[in-house]
Design an enzyme around this catalytic site. Structure first.
Site, PDB file in Angstrom:
ATOM      1  N   CYS A  97       6.892 -10.771  -4.307  1.00  0.00           N
ATOM      2  CA  CYS A  97       7.026 -10.196  -5.734  1.00  0.00           C
ATOM      3  C   CYS A  97       8.260  -9.636  -6.235  1.00  0.00           C
ATOM      4  O   CYS A  97       8.651  -9.858  -7.327  1.00  0.00           O
ATOM      5  CB  CYS A  97       6.033  -8.994  -5.427  1.00  0.00           C
ATOM      6  SG  CYS A  97       6.459  -7.987  -3.778  1.00  0.00           S
TER       7      CYS A  97
HETATM    8  N1  LIG Z   1       1.092  -6.141  -2.036  1.00  0.00           N
HETATM    9  C1  LIG Z   1       1.913  -6.865  -2.731  1.00  0.00           C
HETATM   10  O1  LIG Z   1       2.386  -6.338  -3.478  1.00  0.00           O
HETATM   11  C2  LIG Z   1       1.847  -8.399  -2.654  1.00  0.00           C
HETATM   12  C3  LIG Z   1       2.604  -9.022  -3.405  1.00  0.00           C
HETATM   13  C4  LIG Z   1       2.893 -10.453  -2.940  1.00  0.00           C
HETATM   14  C5  LIG Z   1       2.401 -11.070  -1.804  1.00  0.00           C
HETATM   15  N2  LIG Z   1       1.814 -10.134  -1.025  1.00  0.00           N
HETATM   16  C6  LIG Z   1       1.238 -10.882   0.325  1.00  0.00           C
HETATM   17  O2  LIG Z   1      -0.002 -10.923  -0.028  1.00  0.00           O
HETATM   18  C7  LIG Z   1      -0.747 -10.656   1.359  1.00  0.00           C
HETATM   19  C8  LIG Z   1      -1.665  -9.641   1.177  1.00  0.00           C
HETATM   20  O3  LIG Z   1      -1.111  -8.403   0.727  1.00  0.00           O
HETATM   21  P1  LIG Z   1      -1.956  -7.030   0.502  1.00  0.00           P
HETATM   22  O4  LIG Z   1      -0.836  -6.075   0.039  1.00  0.00           O
HETATM   23  O5  LIG Z   1      -3.018  -7.278  -0.164  1.00  0.00           O
HETATM   24  O6  LIG Z   1      -2.453  -6.462   1.863  1.00  0.00           O
HETATM   25  P2  LIG Z   1      -3.611  -5.532   2.473  1.00  0.00           P
HETATM   26  O7  LIG Z   1      -3.902  -4.767   1.415  1.00  0.00           O
HETATM   27  O8  LIG Z   1      -3.215  -5.207   3.663  1.00  0.00           O
HETATM   28  O9  LIG Z   1      -4.794  -6.831   2.678  1.00  0.00           O
HETATM   29  C9  LIG Z   1      -4.559  -7.818   3.540  1.00  0.00           C
HETATM   30  C10 LIG Z   1      -6.068  -8.516   3.715  1.00  0.00           C
HETATM   31  O10 LIG Z   1      -5.925  -9.652   4.777  1.00  0.00           O
HETATM   32  C11 LIG Z   1      -7.324  -9.307   5.652  1.00  0.00           C
HETATM   33  N3  LIG Z   1      -7.120  -9.532   6.707  1.00  0.00           N
HETATM   34  C12 LIG Z   1      -6.262  -9.322   7.943  1.00  0.00           C
HETATM   35  N4  LIG Z   1      -6.452  -9.964   9.113  1.00  0.00           N
HETATM   36  C13 LIG Z   1      -7.402 -10.648   8.583  1.00  0.00           C
HETATM   37  C14 LIG Z   1      -8.068 -11.670   9.557  1.00  0.00           C
HETATM   38  N5  LIG Z   1      -7.790 -11.635  11.038  1.00  0.00           N
HETATM   39  N6  LIG Z   1      -8.906 -12.628   9.191  1.00  0.00           N
HETATM   40  C15 LIG Z   1      -9.308 -12.532   7.984  1.00  0.00           C
HETATM   41  N7  LIG Z   1      -8.729 -11.525   6.874  1.00  0.00           N
HETATM   42  C16 LIG Z   1      -7.981 -10.501   7.496  1.00  0.00           C
HETATM   43  C17 LIG Z   1      -7.677  -7.894   5.412  1.00  0.00           C
HETATM   44  O11 LIG Z   1      -8.896  -7.742   5.503  1.00  0.00           O
HETATM   45  P3  LIG Z   1      -9.634  -6.310   6.050  1.00  0.00           P
HETATM   46  O12 LIG Z   1      -9.658  -5.412   5.031  1.00  0.00           O
HETATM   47  O13 LIG Z   1     -10.821  -6.514   6.727  1.00  0.00           O
HETATM   48  O14 LIG Z   1      -8.502  -5.804   7.246  1.00  0.00           O
HETATM   49  C18 LIG Z   1      -7.404  -7.477   3.985  1.00  0.00           C
HETATM   50  O15 LIG Z   1      -8.432  -8.178   2.972  1.00  0.00           O
HETATM   51  C19 LIG Z   1       0.390 -10.544   2.384  1.00  0.00           C
HETATM   52  O16 LIG Z   1       0.687 -11.527   2.913  1.00  0.00           O
HETATM   53  C20 LIG Z   1       1.531  -9.948   1.422  1.00  0.00           C
HETATM   54  O17 LIG Z   1       2.698 -10.059   2.116  1.00  0.00           O
HETATM   55  C21 LIG Z   1       1.564  -8.942  -1.281  1.00  0.00           C
END
Ligand SMILES: NC(=O)c1ccc[n+]([C@@H]2O[C@H](COP(=O)([O-])OP(=O)(O)OC[C@H]3O[C@@H](n4cnc5c(N)ncnc54)[C@H](OP(=O)(O)O)[C@@H]3O)[C@@H](O)[C@H]2O)c1
Length: 352
Positions: free
Chosen positions: A158
């Site tokens: 991002c």
């Molecule tokens: N937030 C941002 O602005 C942003 C921007 C660009 C990229 N990203 C990237 O996008 C990804 C997600 O970010 P986020 O902010 O959405 O994180 P988040 O809100 O913490 O969500 C993480 C997700 O991964 C799932 N997960 C974790 N462990 C898992 C497993 N063992 N098997 C299946 N699912 C699993 C979680 O499920 P549960 O809810 O069941 O734990 C949740 O749905 C990360 O890699 C992050 O670096 C984020």
């Protein structure tokens, strides 16, 4: 029509992506997964309605979200989107490629061709380094080559998207001094840290403060994209979503305001999702929230050869979910903005 799945639909990025894909005119089937872990986003031991995680999507997204296992994935998927932690994405990709034509990863699991970056920057050894060489980087406005044929797409980060899109036109046009590293000072809303509860992102703790100074994980990715060193300092701000990057650097002697505007127009004149605001007009987080756009404005002090560039985007959309939909569209020969804009907009350029 296409069949896709989202892993991590219960997270902030996955929930945004789910809502885009549910409304996408070419997607016929959408499978959604959460971790199934009791320590995950909560209230989801088993199969639950998507609106459990995104209440505003009640009556808009009919799908349910199930605990993830490779076996639970349909066999003949077109794409699997990974909105999961970096290390998990990196580990799961080979198994997912048995089920889908393309894996579109929104984590950092496939952003670098060089496996050595992972232990150094992400603190894990990449479990599938053989896939890194073939993975295509997902920042279409920087380079869309290879996306139409990719098996693995590693979508850009991002902060990285905001910083790269702001600087790349000037770097590529050779307008910047090579002995001065651009200084990028960027502020993100709290959703950048994901949904999981943590003390430093809790309501009473969040203020406006720098973090990750000199060692943020996005610095190597920005430098890879631009091919020049940068000084990158992220800040956490007390708002929910959005990133504003303020970037300061110096041009070579003789560079004019017209050169700068020309470089931006050349880079983005045909790009509907980058809105060039022009010189003296500055972007704001509020203007890009809930949109797939990156807005860019700048100011040039010709007497000092100093250029300041400002870019803003929604970290959950252009910084993640909508960017991955751009990649999906390009992978399958669809118009890049399908499902992101009410209509396909004409080329932008500087908007008067
Ligand atoms: N937030 C941002 O602005 C942003 C921007 C660009 C990229 N990203 C990237 O996008 C990804 C997600 O970010 P986020 O902010 O959405 O994180 P988040 O809100 O913490 O969500 C993480 C997700 O991964 C799932 N997960 C974790 N462990 C898992 C497993 N063992 N098997 C299946 N699912 C699993 C979680 O499920 P549960 O809810 O069941 O734990 C949740 O749905 C990360 O890699 C992050 O670096 C984020």
């Amino acid at each position: 029509m296409f069949k896709v799945a989202v892993l991590g639909a219960s997270g902030y990025v996955g929930a945004e992506l789910t809502q885009l894909l549910a409304a996408h005119p070419q997607i016929a089937s959408l499978q959604l997964f959460h971790s199934g872990s009791e320590t995950g986003s909560g209230e989801k031991q088993g199969v639950v309605p998507f609106h459990t995680f995104a209440p505003k999507a009640r009556a808009l997204v009919a799908q349910t979200v199930a605990p993830f296992s490779v076996d639970a994935l349909a066999a003949d998927l077109d794409a699997v989107f990974l909105c999961t932690p970096h290390e998990l994405s990196a580990e799961l990709a080979p198994a997912l490629l048995q089920k889908a034509k393309v894996v579109i990863d929104l984590s950092a699991g496939f952003r670098f061709a060089d496996a050595a970056v992972y232990p150094r920057t992400y603190k894990f050894a990449h479990p599938n380094p053989q896939l890194l060489a073939q993975a295509v980087y997902g920042l279409p406005e920087l380079d869309a080559a290879g996306l139409d044929n990719a098996q693995v797409i590693g979508c850009a980060g991002c902060y990285v998207t905001a910083s790269t899109l702001a600087l790349a036109p000037l770097v590529q046009a050779g307008l910047l001094r090579s002995d001065v590293a651009p200084v990028i000072s960027a502020v993100s809303g709290v959703s950048g840290a994901g949904r999981k509860a943590a003390l430093n992102s809790s309501f009473c703790e969040v203020s406006l403060a720098p973090y990750g100074v000199h060692n943020h994980r996005h610095q190597p990715e920005i430098e890879k994209n631009l091919g020049v060193p940068v000084v990158f300092t992220p800040h956490l701000g007390n708002f929910k979503r959005g990133i504003l990057a303020s970037i300061y650097t110096f041009t070579k002697q003789g560079v004019t305001a017209a050169d700068i505007e020309g470089a931006f127009n050349k880079a983005y004149g045909g790009q509907p999702l980058v809105r060039l605001l022009g010189a003296g007009v500055y972007p704001a987080v509020q203007q890009v929230e809930q949109t797939p756009f990156c807005d860019i404005g700048w100011s040039f002090d010709a007497a000092r050869s100093q250029v300041s560039i400002f870019s803003a985007l929604d970290n959950l959309l252009k910084g993640a979910a909508s960017q991955s939909v751009q990649c999906f569209n390009l992978r399958f020969g669809l118009p890049m903005t399908m499902g992101l804009l009410p209509t396909v907009l004409p080329a932008s350029g500087v908007v008067a």
